[in-house]
Structures are given as C-alpha cells and as structure tokens.
Scaffold this motif. Structure first.
Motif, PDB file in Angstrom:
ATOM      1  N   ILE A  55      -9.065 -23.979  -3.672  1.00 20.18           N
ATOM      2  CA  ILE A  55      -9.188 -22.684  -2.978  1.00 20.18           C
ATOM      3  C   ILE A  55      -8.141 -22.315  -1.969  1.00 20.18           C
ATOM      4  O   ILE A  55      -7.860 -20.978  -2.189  1.00 20.18           O
ATOM      5  N   LEU A  56      -7.557 -22.906  -1.307  1.00 24.37           N
ATOM      6  CA  LEU A  56      -6.555 -22.560  -0.143  1.00 24.37           C
ATOM      7  C   LEU A  56      -5.409 -21.921  -0.978  1.00 24.37           C
ATOM      8  O   LEU A  56      -4.725 -21.097  -0.431  1.00 24.37           O
ATOM      9  N   SER A  57      -5.064 -22.631  -2.155  1.00 26.68           N
ATOM     10  CA  SER A  57      -4.030 -22.185  -2.770  1.00 26.68           C
ATOM     11  C   SER A  57      -3.963 -20.813  -3.482  1.00 26.68           C
ATOM     12  O   SER A  57      -3.309 -20.000  -3.735  1.00 26.68           O
ATOM     13  N   ARG A  58      -5.326 -20.254  -3.654  1.00 27.79           N
ATOM     14  CA  ARG A  58      -5.655 -18.851  -4.150  1.00 27.79           C
ATOM     15  C   ARG A  58      -5.795 -17.777  -2.975  1.00 27.79           C
ATOM     16  O   ARG A  58      -5.824 -16.644  -3.188  1.00 27.79           O
ATOM     17  N   ARG A  59      -5.450 -18.276  -1.832  1.00 24.88           N
ATOM     18  CA  ARG A  59      -5.518 -17.374  -0.513  1.00 24.88           C
ATOM     19  C   ARG A  59      -4.021 -17.040  -0.299  1.00 24.88           C
ATOM     20  O   ARG A  59      -3.431 -17.839  -0.221  1.00 24.88           O
ATOM     21  N   ASP A  60      -4.112 -15.639   0.038  1.00 26.12           N
ATOM     22  CA  ASP A  60      -2.836 -15.230   0.526  1.00 26.12           C
ATOM     23  C   ASP A  60      -2.682 -15.201   1.760  1.00 26.12           C
ATOM     24  O   ASP A  60      -1.598 -14.764   2.648  1.00 26.12           O
ATOM     25  N   GLN A 104      -3.191 -26.449  -8.855  1.00 30.91           N
ATOM     26  CA  GLN A 104      -3.028 -25.050  -8.119  1.00 30.91           C
ATOM     27  C   GLN A 104      -2.075 -25.246  -6.958  1.00 30.91           C
ATOM     28  O   GLN A 104      -1.470 -24.112  -6.441  1.00 30.91           O
ATOM     29  N   SER A 144     -12.116 -14.574   0.159  1.00 27.71           N
ATOM     30  CA  SER A 144     -10.935 -14.603  -0.719  1.00 27.71           C
ATOM     31  C   SER A 144     -10.642 -16.102  -1.024  1.00 27.71           C
ATOM     32  O   SER A 144     -10.959 -17.045  -0.567  1.00 27.71           O
ATOM     33  N   GLY A 145     -10.295 -16.218  -2.364  1.00 28.36           N
ATOM     34  CA  GLY A 145     -10.065 -17.567  -3.046  1.00 28.36           C
ATOM     35  C   GLY A 145     -11.458 -18.349  -3.352  1.00 28.36           C
ATOM     36  O   GLY A 145     -11.240 -19.284  -3.926  1.00 28.36           O
TER      37      GLY A 145
END
Ligand code: NAP
Length: 313
Positions: free
Chosen positions: A20-25, A48, A310-311
C-alpha cells in the motif's frame, strides 16, 4: 512527503503495508525492519517495494534515531512497548500506529476505526491503536444497532490462518487445518474485550480458524429490546454506512470470498425472525487489509492530513 518506517515488515500485515505504501506518492517507506530477512531486498517479499529498499535488523533505539515522521509497528502482541518508549524518548512527535492489541485499551491512544468512531479525532493524533481484524468486522455488524440490543451481541467468527501470523503454531499449521475448522479462545478472546470496550455493549465472541489463507466472516446474532423489522434494520446500516467508500452493503449474505483481497468490508444478509426482536447480520472482510494494513494506512493518512484512500481504493 511523509516518511514512514515499518517495524515487523516481513510479517503478513507488513507485506500488505509495504504494498500500500509503495502505491502512494505522498508517503515514502524509509526503512523496513526484519531480523530474519535483514540484508535482503524488501522486493523479495513485496514486489511493489523500491529496488533499493533493504530489510534491516533494527532495535528500538535504531528505529527512534532514524527520525521518520511516522512509524508503523506490525509486531506480535506484547512487543511494542520498548519501541514506543525509545521513540517517546528520542522523537516524541513521531506518529505511531500500532497494529497489535497492546494499546487498544489505553485511553491515551486514539483507537482508529474511521467509519465508526470518526475522522476528526484522528487529525493530528500521534498515538494510534489499530483495531483487530475480527474486532473490525464485529463492530461493523453491531455498531449501527447497538442502542437496540437487549443483551450481549453474540458473534461467531471464522478467519483464514494468516490471522495467526507467521510464528508457527497449530493455528497456522496447514496440515492440522486440512479439512478442519478450529474453534479457539472460546471465552475471553482479546477481540471480545476490545469490541465490548469500544462498542460500550457486551459482546460474546468465539473465533475459529479455517484452512484458507486470508479472509474473515463474522456472523452477529442480535437480540433487540424493541421491534426492528428488516426494513428498519437495513435502514440503520444504510444510514450508518451509506457514504462510506470502503463499506459495501449487501442483501445477499456476505461470504469469505466477498471480502478476500478487497480493501473494504461487505456487510449485510439482514435476516430478522418473524417477531422482529432477533436479527442476524454478517460482515466479510480481508483480515490483512481492512482488518489490518488498509485501516492502518487510513489512520495514518488521517492523522497526517493526507488523502485517506490513496494507495488503498
Ligand atoms: N495477521 C492478521 O490478520 C492481523 C490482523 C490485524 C492485526 N494483526 C496484528 O498485527 C501484528 C502483526 O501481525 P502479523 O500477522 O503481520 O504478524 P507476523 O506475520 O507474525 O509478523 C510479525 C513481524 O514481527 C517481527 N517480530 C516478531 N517478533 C519480534 C520481536 N520480538 N522483536 C522485533 N520484531 C519481531 C517479525 O520479523 P522478524 O522476526 O524477521 O524480525 C515479523 O516481521 C500483530 O500484533 C497482530 O496481532 C494481525
């Protein structure tokens, strides 16, 4: 950019948190602790993850010294205290989110279940206890009708064996679970006390572990002090969850597969007996997502004033 450290990163919930954290900018995972996988790329566990991020063996002081804006603790129950103490001594402004049961009974921590207990109270919070997986599903079944209850809510829960973590035990032993269903903690389960505390109503809860990996179903049997038709029951849940992005209401009875690998929860079934004083409601969710990692990231985002979803969704 919120910098985030993850303690207990190679566990089942840690893996989902990395994803999940990897999908957040707007969040950056700056360290991931594991003793067993120290030196290995985090991407060996969660594809990810950034290629340069390595698992590190880190004690409480090492973690506090890294100065991340937020630290997520995904450790087994009973292990959080030294990490909390070190962070409180060295960097007390750090946002801490603890996935264990260690602070769910501590009033100085904010219990984060945004759909039930609100988002405002999480804004600016720095000590957040994340609810248990069964406890999330159970509270989602009971909360909208808690004022109607004539006595304890009776909850029957079944979880996949990832709920028992990675430390080998009979509850995550696939051989012992083959063609089997294991009831355990028949009374006094931690989540029974957690639900009772946060709902302000007595909950009787018996968990079971099943041979599949992930997913939870909680079936709630609710006796009411006044009549409650199926329409009234459904109306209560529509009012409570109608605007909630992660909660889907279902006329059909939610099953394990409805919750597995989805970020939110499915609540429904709505069955009322013929005299309208007794109802059954079912919730399905993924114990590793809405039951753990998704909820932790929702809570962290709300605390830091970032986008909640997000994410996630
Ligand atoms: N699994 C679920 O469905 C679920 C749902 C909601 C909440 N939770 C809660 O979330 C927490 C994590 O659960 P999990 O299932 O992800 O656990 P897990 O798979 O057993 O992972 C535990 C992690 O903690 C590390 N660890 C274990 N003992 C440690 C110690 N003494 N000191 C430092 N690190 C230690 C392990 O890594 P190393 O041994 O490599 O250091 C591993 O990364 C638990 O408190 C659990 O109750 C779990």
């Amino acid at each position: 950019m919120l910098t985030v450290g993850l303690v207990g990163a190679r566990g089942h919930t840690g893996k989902e948190l990395v994803a999940i954290l990897s999908r957040r900018d707007d969040m950056r995972l700056v360290f991931a602790s594991s003793r067993a996988m120290a030196g290995e790329p985090v991407s060996n566990l969660a594809a990810q993850a950034r290629g340069d991020l390595m698992f590190e063996a880190m004690g409480p002081e090492d973690i506090a010294a890294r100065g991340a804006d937020a630290v997520i603790l995904a450790l087994p129950n009973g292990e959080a205290a030294p990490y909390v103490a070190a962070i409180e001594a060295a960097a007390p402004g750090t946002i801490l989110v603890d996935l264990s049961a260690d602070y769910r009974f501590d009033d100085s921590w904010t219990y984060g279940l945004p759909e039930l207990y609100g988002r405002e109270r999480l804004k600016g919070a720095t000590r957040i206890s994340n609810p248990g997986c069964y406890a999330t599903a159970g509270q989602l079944c009971v909360h909208p009708v808690r004022d109607l209850l004539a006595g304890p809510a009776h909850l029957f829960g079944v979880s996949g064996y990832s709920g028992a973590g990675t430390t080998p035990s009979r509850k995550n032993d696939v051989e012992a679970l083959k063609d089997n269903l294991m009831p355990y903690s028949l009374t006094g389960h931690m989540h029974e006390r957690e639900m009772t505390r946060h709902l302000g109503r007595t909950v009787c809860f018996t968990p079971h572990v099943a041979p599949f990996f992930r997913g939870i179903v909680v079936t709630a049997q609710l006796k009411f002090s006044s009549q409650c038709s199926r329409e009234m029951l459904k109306g209560r849940f529509e009012k409570a969850y109608g605007g909630q992005r992660l909660i889907r209401l279902s006329d059909t009875i939610p099953e394990i597969r409805d919750g597995q690998n989805t970020p939110g929860a499915v609540v429904g079934g709505w069955s009322v007996d013929k005299n309208d004083f007794y109802a059954v409601v079912v919730c399905a969710l993924d114990n590793l997502l809405k039951g753990a990692a998704v909820q932790a990231v929702q809570n962290l985002a709300l605390a830091a004033g970032l986008d909640e979803f997000s994410g996630i969704a």
